[in-house]
Design a protein around this motif. Structure first.
Motif, PDB file in Angstrom:
ATOM      1  N   LEU A 171      -5.291  -9.972  -2.292  1.00  0.00           N
ATOM      2  CA  LEU A 171      -4.067  -9.561  -2.973  1.00  0.00           C
ATOM      3  C   LEU A 171      -4.350  -9.178  -4.427  1.00  0.00           C
ATOM      4  O   LEU A 171      -3.762  -8.220  -4.949  1.00  0.00           O
ATOM      5  CB  LEU A 171      -3.029 -10.680  -2.920  1.00  0.00           C
ATOM      6  N   CYS A 172      -5.251  -9.899  -5.088  1.00  0.00           N
ATOM      7  CA  CYS A 172      -5.609  -9.541  -6.465  1.00  0.00           C
ATOM      8  C   CYS A 172      -6.299  -8.181  -6.506  1.00  0.00           C
ATOM      9  O   CYS A 172      -6.044  -7.360  -7.409  1.00  0.00           O
ATOM     10  CB  CYS A 172      -6.519 -10.614  -7.068  1.00  0.00           C
ATOM     11  N   ALA A 173      -7.178  -7.929  -5.529  1.00  0.00           N
ATOM     12  CA  ALA A 173      -7.841  -6.626  -5.466  1.00  0.00           C
ATOM     13  C   ALA A 173      -6.820  -5.515  -5.243  1.00  0.00           C
ATOM     14  O   ALA A 173      -6.908  -4.430  -5.836  1.00  0.00           O
ATOM     15  CB  ALA A 173      -8.889  -6.624  -4.358  1.00  0.00           C
ATOM     16  N   LEU A 174      -5.831  -5.777  -4.372  1.00  0.00           N
ATOM     17  CA  LEU A 174      -4.782  -4.799  -4.134  1.00  0.00           C
ATOM     18  C   LEU A 174      -3.968  -4.541  -5.403  1.00  0.00           C
ATOM     19  O   LEU A 174      -3.618  -3.397  -5.720  1.00  0.00           O
ATOM     20  CB  LEU A 174      -3.864  -5.270  -3.009  1.00  0.00           C
ATOM     21  N   GLY A 175      -3.656  -5.613  -6.134  1.00  0.00           N
ATOM     22  CA  GLY A 175      -2.902  -5.440  -7.371  1.00  0.00           C
ATOM     23  C   GLY A 175      -3.661  -4.629  -8.404  1.00  0.00           C
ATOM     24  O   GLY A 175      -3.099  -3.753  -9.068  1.00  0.00           O
ATOM     25  N   ALA A 176      -4.971  -4.910  -8.537  1.00  0.00           N
ATOM     26  CA  ALA A 176      -5.782  -4.148  -9.496  1.00  0.00           C
ATOM     27  C   ALA A 176      -5.873  -2.680  -9.097  1.00  0.00           C
ATOM     28  O   ALA A 176      -5.763  -1.782  -9.946  1.00  0.00           O
ATOM     29  CB  ALA A 176      -7.181  -4.766  -9.586  1.00  0.00           C
ATOM     30  N   GLN A 180      -4.527   0.662 -11.118  1.00  0.00           N
ATOM     31  CA  GLN A 180      -5.389   1.806 -11.383  1.00  0.00           C
ATOM     32  C   GLN A 180      -4.778   3.087 -10.831  1.00  0.00           C
ATOM     33  O   GLN A 180      -4.821   4.141 -11.478  1.00  0.00           O
ATOM     34  CB  GLN A 180      -6.762   1.565 -10.764  1.00  0.00           C
ATOM     35  N   LEU A 181      -4.178   2.999  -9.621  1.00  0.00           N
ATOM     36  CA  LEU A 181      -3.518   4.167  -9.046  1.00  0.00           C
ATOM     37  C   LEU A 181      -2.346   4.600  -9.917  1.00  0.00           C
ATOM     38  O   LEU A 181      -2.117   5.808 -10.107  1.00  0.00           O
ATOM     39  CB  LEU A 181      -3.042   3.852  -7.635  1.00  0.00           C
ATOM     40  N   ALA A 182      -1.600   3.629 -10.449  1.00  0.00           N
ATOM     41  CA  ALA A 182      -0.448   3.971 -11.288  1.00  0.00           C
ATOM     42  C   ALA A 182      -0.891   4.719 -12.547  1.00  0.00           C
ATOM     43  O   ALA A 182      -0.278   5.714 -12.940  1.00  0.00           O
ATOM     44  CB  ALA A 182       0.323   2.703 -11.662  1.00  0.00           C
ATOM     45  N   ARG A 183      -1.982   4.265 -13.167  1.00  0.00           N
ATOM     46  CA  ARG A 183      -2.455   4.929 -14.387  1.00  0.00           C
ATOM     47  C   ARG A 183      -3.036   6.310 -14.085  1.00  0.00           C
ATOM     48  O   ARG A 183      -2.654   7.308 -14.695  1.00  0.00           O
ATOM     49  CB  ARG A 183      -3.496   4.047 -15.084  1.00  0.00           C
ATOM     50  N   ALA A 184      -3.979   6.328 -13.123  1.00  0.00           N
ATOM     51  CA  ALA A 184      -4.608   7.618 -12.798  1.00  0.00           C
ATOM     52  C   ALA A 184      -3.607   8.567 -12.153  1.00  0.00           C
ATOM     53  O   ALA A 184      -3.648   9.781 -12.377  1.00  0.00           O
ATOM     54  CB  ALA A 184      -5.802   7.393 -11.870  1.00  0.00           C
ATOM     55  N   GLY A 185      -2.697   8.006 -11.329  1.00  0.00           N
ATOM     56  CA  GLY A 185      -1.711   8.849 -10.659  1.00  0.00           C
ATOM     57  C   GLY A 185      -0.748   9.498 -11.628  1.00  0.00           C
ATOM     58  O   GLY A 185      -0.338  10.647 -11.429  1.00  0.00           O
ATOM     59  N   LEU A 242      -6.358  11.058  -2.521  1.00  0.00           N
ATOM     60  CA  LEU A 242      -7.530  10.235  -2.230  1.00  0.00           C
ATOM     61  C   LEU A 242      -7.337   8.816  -2.773  1.00  0.00           C
ATOM     62  O   LEU A 242      -7.707   7.833  -2.110  1.00  0.00           O
ATOM     63  CB  LEU A 242      -8.778  10.872  -2.838  1.00  0.00           C
ATOM     64  N   ALA A 243      -6.796   8.710  -3.973  1.00  0.00           N
ATOM     65  CA  ALA A 243      -6.542   7.378  -4.540  1.00  0.00           C
ATOM     66  C   ALA A 243      -5.521   6.616  -3.696  1.00  0.00           C
ATOM     67  O   ALA A 243      -5.655   5.406  -3.478  1.00  0.00           O
ATOM     68  CB  ALA A 243      -6.061   7.514  -5.984  1.00  0.00           C
ATOM     69  N   GLN A 244      -4.493   7.312  -3.201  1.00  0.00           N
ATOM     70  CA  GLN A 244      -3.521   6.671  -2.321  1.00  0.00           C
ATOM     71  C   GLN A 244      -4.176   6.177  -1.034  1.00  0.00           C
ATOM     72  O   GLN A 244      -3.901   5.071  -0.557  1.00  0.00           O
ATOM     73  CB  GLN A 244      -2.403   7.653  -1.959  1.00  0.00           C
ATOM     74  N   ALA A 245      -5.038   7.006  -0.457  1.00  0.00           N
ATOM     75  CA  ALA A 245      -5.703   6.622   0.786  1.00  0.00           C
ATOM     76  C   ALA A 245      -6.562   5.379   0.591  1.00  0.00           C
ATOM     77  O   ALA A 245      -6.630   4.500   1.469  1.00  0.00           O
ATOM     78  CB  ALA A 245      -6.551   7.781   1.303  1.00  0.00           C
ATOM     79  N   GLY A 246      -7.225   5.257  -0.571  1.00  0.00           N
ATOM     80  CA  GLY A 246      -8.036   4.075  -0.837  1.00  0.00           C
ATOM     81  C   GLY A 246      -7.200   2.812  -0.898  1.00  0.00           C
ATOM     82  O   GLY A 246      -7.581   1.765  -0.324  1.00  0.00           O
TER      83      GLY A 246
END
Length: 532
Positions: A171-176, A180-185, A242-246
């Motif tokens: 869950l912590c990995a998912l949150g991080a 990251q997706l929010a910033r890069a997205g 791609l970031a979403q798919a990850g």
């Protein structure tokens, strides 16, 4: 807020409560269905190995399985109906306020872009939809997922506490990754929007100005640049996908990892046989919870698109803080050019004898002669558009390519792009005050003000030849290039008006090298005249 608006808001809140309760019921039924199914199958398997099989009651758990399955389906459909009804109710209230604010915004009212700028209109409609549906796409699913995870974690802490370590780590990995997706997205989405809008505007302007752009040999370059921006926008969108798919791929591991961890923790704790039924219920409940939470990237993207839409709409209605304008860039140092060149026609044929030129900043050079004498061709040759001549400057030789970067060439029949006045002035970094000064200098301020201001929409056929010429001279006024070339700058203008505007322009450009063509000498003081 009016009585009608207050009534609509109260009705929308009531609908959102219904939608939230139905969504919670669907999630609960889905989790119970997964856990009970595993418990039921495990119980049947264990009872089948003993005499308890004869007394095992399959009817009650079987009925509960069917009940939860029907309940999950019914609650999902109900949540969809109530949620979309609530979203539509929000749209009514939200859009009334939004349109009222926009109607009162001077920039929007003056520009009239809703009816003319199709690229901005399309973006605006997308932004309104992103605002309207963000609660349905992001807020409600995220709230339910958070509630489900809290309940599942509490149950795991009681049944198999050792399983919390891998679950919390995941869950912590998912949150991080979501952060990251929010910033890069946000960066990718802003870049995608900007590139698409620029490409649409450039391509549309090129299509509507095809004839003059082809005459100026700028058609291919404009189209290539526009299509290149479309490609860049797709690349930015591809990076976001791609970031979403990850993130979604990592989220798909939550159910299996939680289920295996719970079984392993219970097994190492000594649970065997019937003692594994409760861990099995919890493990499959985690799997069902993770299944209902598939696609968390959609929630993140919906949230970042809402932020982008809100900022863009606030900019239109005048509530956002406008960025500071960058200062005017001073022209590159260039005070003299001299050469002896062979004049050439556009098809590269030589014209007449070689011509010696000595061009100096602060002293305009006027090329005179009858039509067909080659005045325009010589200006293009000086600008580096024709031939590969080299010209000497105080800093060394300048090739044709060097001069193309340093020159501002204003043809006598320049293209007026189907775009805003601001875009047609070719000075996007300059503050509005300087743009208006340029329009006043060429005696176009009143005409532009009546047409909607700097953000008013114009096209080639909306301006007379004289107005188009004066707008063209405003481009020269605002240019920061050190070499200014004007082809028949007073054509289509009254004699007195042309003299006034040209005098102001030459005074403005007294630190640049100015070369202009004219059928007759213009009478400018201290001008050097070359007759062709």
């Amino acid at each position: 807020m009016t009585d009608n608006a207050a009534t609509r808001a109260a009705a929308a809140r009531k609908l959102w409560r219904y939608a939230g309760m139905l969504a919670a019921a669907a999630l609960l039924c889905g989790v119970l269905l997964g856990g009970l199914s595993a418990w039921f199958l495990g119980s049947v398997a264990i009872a089948g190995l003993t005499s308890a099989a004869y007394s095992f009651n399959v009817h009650i758990p079987g009925a509960l399985v069917r009940l939860f399955a029907v309940g999950r389906t019914a609650a999902r459909y109900g949540e969809r109906l109530a949620g979309h009804h609530a979203a539509l109710a929000d749209q009514t209230t939200h859009r009334v306020g939004l349109f009222e604010a926009m109607a009162a915004a001077p920039a929007v009212r003056g520009a009239g872009w809703q009816l003319a700028d199709q690229a901005r209109l399309a973006d605006y409609l997308d932004d309104v939809e992103d605002l309207d549906l963000a609660r349905l796409r992001a807020d409600l699913p995220a709230l339910l997922l958070a509630a489900g995870l809290i309940g599942a974690l509490i149950a795991t802490a009681f049944v198999a506490p050792l399983a919390l370590t891998p679950i919390i780590a995941l869950l912590c990995a998912l949150g991080a990754m979501a952060q990251q997706l929010a910033r890069a997205g946000a960066t990718s989405w802003a870049q995608t929007r900007l590139l698409r809008r620029q490409a649409a505007q450039q391509f549309g302007a090129a299509l509507t100005s095809a004839v003059p752009l082809q005459a100026e040999k700028a058609w291919a370059g404009r189209c290539t640049d526009a299509l290149g921006r479309f490609s860049q926008a797709e690349e930015a969108q591809h990076a976001l996908r791609l970031a979403q798919a990850g993130l979604d791929a990592l989220a798909s591991l939550l159910g299996p990892v939680a289920g295996v961890s719970i079984f392993a923790a219970a097994w190492f704790a000594g649970a065997r046989g019937e003692a594994l039924l409760i861990p099995a219920f919890l493990a499959f409940s985690w799997i069902a919870l993770a299944e209902t939470a598939q696609g968390p990237s959609r929630m993140v993207v919906a949230a970042l698109r809402r932020r982008a839409a809100k900022a863009e709409i606030e900019r239109w209605i005048g509530t956002a803080t406008q960025p500071a304008h960058s200062p005017t860039r001073s022209p590159a140092g260039l005070t003299a050019l001299h050469t002896s060149m062979q004049r050439r026609a556009p098809d590269r044929r030589p014209l007449g004898a070689r011509l010696t030129l000595a061009l100096t900043a602060g002293r305009p050079t006027i090329l005179t002669g009858a039509s067909g004498a080659g005045k325009t061709s010589l200006l293009k040759q000086i600008a580096g558009w024709i031939g590969q001549d080299s010209m000497e400057s105080e800093t060394g030789p300048l090739s044709a390519e060097d001069r193309r970067r340093m020159a501002m060439f204003c043809p006598h029949d320049a293209a007026i792009l189907t775009d805003t006045v601001r875009a047609n002035l070719f000075a996007p970094a300059l503050p509005d005050e300087e743009l208006w000064q340029a329009l006043e200098a060429v005696e176009m301020a009143d005409r532009i003000d009546a047409a909607g201001g700097l953000d008013g929409w114009i096209a080639q056929d909306m301006l007379s030849l004289g107005e188009a010429q004066r707008l063209n001279l405003a481009r020269a006024w605002l240019s920061t290039k050190p070499l200014i070339l004007l082809d028949e700058p007073t054509e289509h203008l009254r004699a007195d008006q042309g003299q006034r505007i040209l005098a102001r322009l030459v005074e403005r450009l007294d630190d640049r090298i100015v070369v202009m063509s004219s059928h007759n000498a213009t009478g400018l003081p201290d001008a050097a005249t070359i007759r062709l």
